[in-house]
Enzyme design. Structure first.
Site, PDB file in Angstrom:
ATOM      1  N   THR A 180      -6.526  15.757   4.252  1.00  0.00           N
ATOM      2  CA  THR A 180      -5.809  16.258   5.423  1.00  0.00           C
ATOM      3  C   THR A 180      -5.644  17.769   5.384  1.00  0.00           C
ATOM      4  OG1 THR A 180      -4.608  14.170   5.478  1.00  0.00           O
ATOM      5  CG2 THR A 180      -3.722  15.959   6.804  1.00  0.00           C
TER       6      THR A 180
ATOM      7  N   LYS B 247       9.121  10.240  -0.149  1.00  0.00           N
ATOM      8  CA  LYS B 247       8.982  10.274   1.307  1.00  0.00           C
ATOM      9  C   LYS B 247      10.312  10.043   2.035  1.00  0.00           C
ATOM     10  CE  LYS B 247       4.166   8.857   1.116  1.00  0.00           C
ATOM     11  NZ  LYS B 247       4.030   9.004  -0.328  1.00  0.00           N
TER      12      LYS B 247
ATOM     13  N   LYS C 203      13.134   3.933   3.991  1.00  0.00           N
ATOM     14  CA  LYS C 203      13.592   4.090   2.603  1.00  0.00           C
ATOM     15  C   LYS C 203      14.837   4.971   2.543  1.00  0.00           C
ATOM     16  CE  LYS C 203      11.746   2.402  -0.570  1.00  0.00           C
ATOM     17  NZ  LYS C 203      12.005   1.127  -1.217  1.00  0.00           N
TER      18      LYS C 203
ATOM     19  N   ASN D 114       4.382   9.009  -6.411  1.00  0.00           N
ATOM     20  CA  ASN D 114       3.337   7.998  -6.424  1.00  0.00           C
ATOM     21  C   ASN D 114       3.056   7.523  -7.848  1.00  0.00           C
ATOM     22  OD1 ASN D 114       2.241   8.344  -3.485  1.00  0.00           O
ATOM     23  ND2 ASN D 114       2.560  10.396  -4.291  1.00  0.00           N
ATOM     24  N   VAL D 115       2.970   6.221  -8.011  1.00  0.00           N
ATOM     25  CA  VAL D 115       2.578   5.653  -9.302  1.00  0.00           C
ATOM     26  C   VAL D 115       1.053   5.723  -9.364  1.00  0.00           C
ATOM     27  CG1 VAL D 115       2.590   3.619 -10.783  1.00  0.00           C
ATOM     28  CG2 VAL D 115       4.598   4.160  -9.380  1.00  0.00           C
TER      29      VAL D 115
ATOM     30  N   ALA E 246      12.578  -3.564  -5.885  1.00  0.00           N
ATOM     31  CA  ALA E 246      11.292  -2.907  -5.671  1.00  0.00           C
ATOM     32  C   ALA E 246      10.567  -3.449  -4.449  1.00  0.00           C
ATOM     33  CB  ALA E 246      10.413  -3.090  -6.919  1.00  0.00           C
TER      34      ALA E 246
ATOM     35  N   TYR F 164       7.986   4.689   7.179  1.00  0.00           N
ATOM     36  CA  TYR F 164       8.208   4.284   5.793  1.00  0.00           C
ATOM     37  C   TYR F 164       9.298   5.138   5.158  1.00  0.00           C
ATOM     38  CZ  TYR F 164       7.433   3.949   0.757  1.00  0.00           C
ATOM     39  OH  TYR F 164       7.617   3.827  -0.593  1.00  0.00           O
TER      40      TYR F 164
END
Length: 180
Positions: free
Chosen positions: A128, A62, A74, A102-103, A16, A70
């Protein structure tokens, strides 16, 4: 050396560690690559050497068609993990990936960011695009998904849970119905 000591007599690993915040990654590209790509490679090599049974990497939505550093790092880490299964003898160590969104309320998430701005008395929150959505998972559901994936993995999988998609504008309204 430290990874080799940490993995002594370890059967399962959840990877993680990552530079996870988009703006932090963009501002610190060298560190982001060192952590997300080089760190993943180091964990793979150490896990193979120490004969860890199963290793799961936590990734992100993402990584799918990345548009920022990022996501790109990943994606690279995912490729390292999936292809690591080609380098293990008799599948002594197997590798898989979990890719989710997303957590809810985790550090760097939009929810605590918006809460902070509301607490500071802001009359508007930055958005945005009005049609922007995010996939969310609770910490509890994320942990359950990781544990379930360990039992299902055979090596090389990218596990993706079915997650609800939420409009960011709906999150804003849930946090403060009157805010713009």
């Amino acid at each position: 050396d430290r990874l080799h000591r940490a993995l002594h007599n370890i059967d399962f690993v959840v990877h993680a560690a990552a530079t996870k915040i988009v703006t932090t990654a963009e501002y610190n590209p060298f560190e982001c690559i060192k952590t997300n790509v080089n760190g993943s490679q180091a964990l793979v090599l150490a896990s193979i050497k120490k004969k860890v049974k199963k290793v799961l990497m936590l990734s992100t939505d993402k990584a799918c068609n990345p548009v920022n550093l990022y996501g790109a790092t990943k994606l690279c880490a995912e490729k390292i993990f999936v292809n690591a299964n080609n380098f293990t003898k008799k599948k002594d160590t197997i590798f898989g990936v979990i890719r989710y969104g997303n957590v809810i309320s985790s550090r760097g998430s939009v929810v605590p960011f918006f809460k902070k701005l509301i607490k500071e008395g802001k009359k508007e929150l930055p958005l945005t695009d009005e049609n922007m959505t995010r996939f969310f998972i609770s910490l509890k559901d994320g942990v359950k998904f990781v544990l379930d994936s360990f039992s299902r993995m055979h090596g090389g999988e990218i596990f993706v849970p079915k997650l609800p998609s939420v409009y960011i504008k709906d999150i804003v309204k849930a946090l403060d119905p009157k805010i713009k």
